[in-house]
Structures are given as C-alpha cells and as structure tokens.
Design a protein around this motif. Sequence first.
Motif, PDB file in Angstrom:
ATOM      1  N   GLU A  21       0.802  -1.218   0.000  1.00 50.76           N
ATOM      2  CA  GLU A  21       0.000   0.000   0.000  1.00 50.76           C
ATOM      3  C   GLU A  21       0.836   1.271   0.000  1.00 50.76           C
ATOM      4  N   GLN A  22       1.949   1.278   0.724  1.00 51.54           N
ATOM      5  CA  GLN A  22       2.766   2.484   0.813  1.00 51.54           C
ATOM      6  C   GLN A  22       3.860   2.526  -0.237  1.00 51.54           C
ATOM      7  N   GLY A  23       4.076   1.403  -0.921  1.00 51.91           N
ATOM      8  CA  GLY A  23       5.043   1.377  -2.004  1.00 51.91           C
ATOM      9  C   GLY A  23       6.496   1.354  -1.563  1.00 51.91           C
ATOM     10  N   LEU A  24       6.760   0.984  -0.317  1.00 55.35           N
ATOM     11  CA  LEU A  24       8.139   0.893   0.154  1.00 55.35           C
ATOM     12  C   LEU A  24       8.764  -0.401  -0.361  1.00 55.35           C
ATOM     13  N   SER A  25      10.073  -0.420  -0.484  1.00 51.44           N
ATOM     14  CA  SER A  25      10.753  -1.635  -0.922  1.00 51.44           C
ATOM     15  C   SER A  25      10.859  -2.604   0.249  1.00 51.44           C
ATOM     16  N   CYS A  26      11.005  -3.874  -0.082  1.00 50.82           N
ATOM     17  CA  CYS A  26      11.156  -4.894   0.959  1.00 50.82           C
ATOM     18  C   CYS A  26      12.403  -4.625   1.789  1.00 50.82           C
ATOM     19  N   ARG A  27      13.456  -4.192   1.138  1.00 49.66           N
ATOM     20  CA  ARG A  27      14.706  -3.893   1.841  1.00 49.66           C
ATOM     21  C   ARG A  27      14.506  -2.755   2.834  1.00 49.66           C
ATOM     22  N   GLU A  28      13.826  -1.702   2.385  1.00 56.63           N
ATOM     23  CA  GLU A  28      13.599  -0.537   3.242  1.00 56.63           C
ATOM     24  C   GLU A  28      12.743  -0.890   4.462  1.00 56.63           C
ATOM     25  N   VAL A  29      11.692  -1.669   4.234  1.00 55.02           N
ATOM     26  CA  VAL A  29      10.827  -2.075   5.341  1.00 55.02           C
ATOM     27  C   VAL A  29      11.604  -2.952   6.325  1.00 55.02           C
ATOM     28  N   GLY A  30      12.401  -3.863   5.794  1.00 50.25           N
ATOM     29  CA  GLY A  30      13.206  -4.722   6.648  1.00 50.25           C
ATOM     30  C   GLY A  30      14.164  -3.930   7.517  1.00 50.25           C
ATOM     31  N   GLU A  31      14.807  -2.926   6.916  1.00 53.39           N
ATOM     32  CA  GLU A  31      15.738  -2.089   7.677  1.00 53.39           C
ATOM     33  C   GLU A  31      15.017  -1.275   8.742  1.00 53.39           C
ATOM     34  N   ARG A  32      13.880  -0.707   8.390  1.00 52.98           N
ATOM     35  CA  ARG A  32      13.125   0.118   9.345  1.00 52.98           C
ATOM     36  C   ARG A  32      12.669  -0.686  10.556  1.00 52.98           C
ATOM     37  N   LEU A  33      12.242  -1.930  10.303  1.00 48.94           N
ATOM     38  CA  LEU A  33      11.654  -2.722  11.372  1.00 48.94           C
ATOM     39  C   LEU A  33      12.618  -3.733  11.987  1.00 48.94           C
ATOM     40  N   GLY A  34      13.829  -3.783  11.477  1.00 42.57           N
ATOM     41  CA  GLY A  34      14.805  -4.719  12.014  1.00 42.57           C
ATOM     42  C   GLY A  34      14.482  -6.161  11.683  1.00 42.57           C
ATOM     43  N   THR A  35      13.895  -6.372  10.521  1.00 43.21           N
ATOM     44  CA  THR A  35      13.515  -7.695  10.060  1.00 43.21           C
ATOM     45  C   THR A  35      14.343  -8.045   8.841  1.00 43.21           C
ATOM     46  N   LEU A  36      14.673  -9.296   8.690  1.00 44.75           N
ATOM     47  CA  LEU A  36      15.431  -9.698   7.519  1.00 44.75           C
ATOM     48  C   LEU A  36      14.625  -9.488   6.244  1.00 44.75           C
ATOM     49  N   GLN A  37      15.290  -9.017   5.206  1.00 47.03           N
ATOM     50  CA  GLN A  37      14.637  -8.743   3.931  1.00 47.03           C
ATOM     51  C   GLN A  37      14.024 -10.008   3.342  1.00 47.03           C
ATOM     52  N   LYS A  38      14.665 -11.140   3.548  1.00 41.23           N
ATOM     53  CA  LYS A  38      14.138 -12.382   2.981  1.00 41.23           C
ATOM     54  C   LYS A  38      12.773 -12.735   3.579  1.00 41.23           C
ATOM     55  N   HIS A  39      12.562 -12.374   4.866  1.00 43.94           N
ATOM     56  CA  HIS A  39      11.254 -12.611   5.479  1.00 43.94           C
ATOM     57  C   HIS A  39      10.204 -11.710   4.843  1.00 43.94           C
ATOM     58  N   VAL A  40      10.566 -10.448   4.673  1.00 42.91           N
ATOM     59  CA  VAL A  40       9.628  -9.490   4.076  1.00 42.91           C
ATOM     60  C   VAL A  40       9.269  -9.941   2.665  1.00 42.91           C
ATOM     61  N   ASN A  41      10.264 -10.341   1.888  1.00 38.31           N
ATOM     62  CA  ASN A  41      10.006 -10.823   0.527  1.00 38.31           C
ATOM     63  C   ASN A  41       9.037 -11.998   0.524  1.00 38.31           C
ATOM     64  N   ARG A  42       9.270 -12.952   1.433  1.00 40.67           N
ATOM     65  CA  ARG A  42       8.412 -14.140   1.490  1.00 40.67           C
ATOM     66  C   ARG A  42       6.987 -13.779   1.884  1.00 40.67           C
ATOM     67  N   TRP A  43       6.841 -12.899   2.880  1.00 34.66           N
ATOM     68  CA  TRP A  43       5.497 -12.528   3.324  1.00 34.66           C
ATOM     69  C   TRP A  43       4.725 -11.820   2.222  1.00 34.66           C
ATOM     70  N   VAL A  44       5.406 -10.949   1.481  1.00 34.54           N
ATOM     71  CA  VAL A  44       4.743 -10.240   0.382  1.00 34.54           C
ATOM     72  C   VAL A  44       4.365 -11.240  -0.705  1.00 34.54           C
ATOM     73  N   ARG A  45       5.270 -12.134  -1.026  1.00 35.31           N
ATOM     74  CA  ARG A  45       5.014 -13.150  -2.048  1.00 35.31           C
ATOM     75  C   ARG A  45       3.828 -14.029  -1.646  1.00 35.31           C
ATOM     76  N   GLU A  46       3.798 -14.466  -0.390  1.00 28.28           N
ATOM     77  CA  GLU A  46       2.689 -15.288   0.095  1.00 28.28           C
ATOM     78  C   GLU A  46       1.375 -14.520   0.081  1.00 28.28           C
ATOM     79  N   SER A  47       1.439 -13.256   0.427  1.00 32.55           N
ATOM     80  CA  SER A  47       0.237 -12.427   0.434  1.00 32.55           C
ATOM     81  C   SER A  47      -0.334 -12.281  -0.976  1.00 32.55           C
TER      82      SER A  47
END
Length: 95
Positions: A21-47
């Motif tokens: 919805e906000q158009g942020l990159s997976c890398r940027e969201v991962g850095e902001r929240l302290g989460t690994l980018q690979k997790h963010v990528n997987r969650w977006v892909r699954e969604s």
Amino acid sequence: MNKKTKYTDAFRQGVVSMVVEQGLSCREVGERLGTLQKHVNRWVRESRAGVTKAKPVSEQGLSDKVLQLEKEHKQLRMEREILKKAAAFFANESR
C-alpha cells in the motif's frame, strides 16, 4: 547461537501493507523494522499468492472478544477514576 524470532500475523500483515500500500521496498521495510529482507520478501510473495497462516475468526469468537474488551475497558475507566480521586486527595493533604 541463532535465536528464532516468531512474528505475529498482525506484524506480518503490517509489513505487507507497508510494501503493497505504501510502495516501500522490501529492503527498506526490513531495515526500518529490524527484520530480515528475505522474510519481508516471502510474506509479500505469500500475500500476493493468497497464502495465509492465520486461522479464520468466527463471528461468535469475534463478538466474545468484543465483549471481553468492553468489560476490560469499563474496569480500566473505573480504576482511572479511583486513581484521579486518590491523587486529588493526596495533593490536598500535603498542603
């Protein structure tokens, strides 16, 4: 030693929302929240694929939760009023 972090479904949905919805990159969201980018990528892909791990909430379960929260809210309001009165009492007593 690696410590496996468990993320709640609400957290995952929030992360996906930031990407979709906000158009942020997976890398940027991962850095902001302290989460690994690979997790963010997987969650977006699954969604996007419609895969969810969340259990559906029944309407009865939801109404029970609402009633519980209303009861808790009433209790907290009552406690807050008691604390206000106690604070006023002790403020006047110390003068």
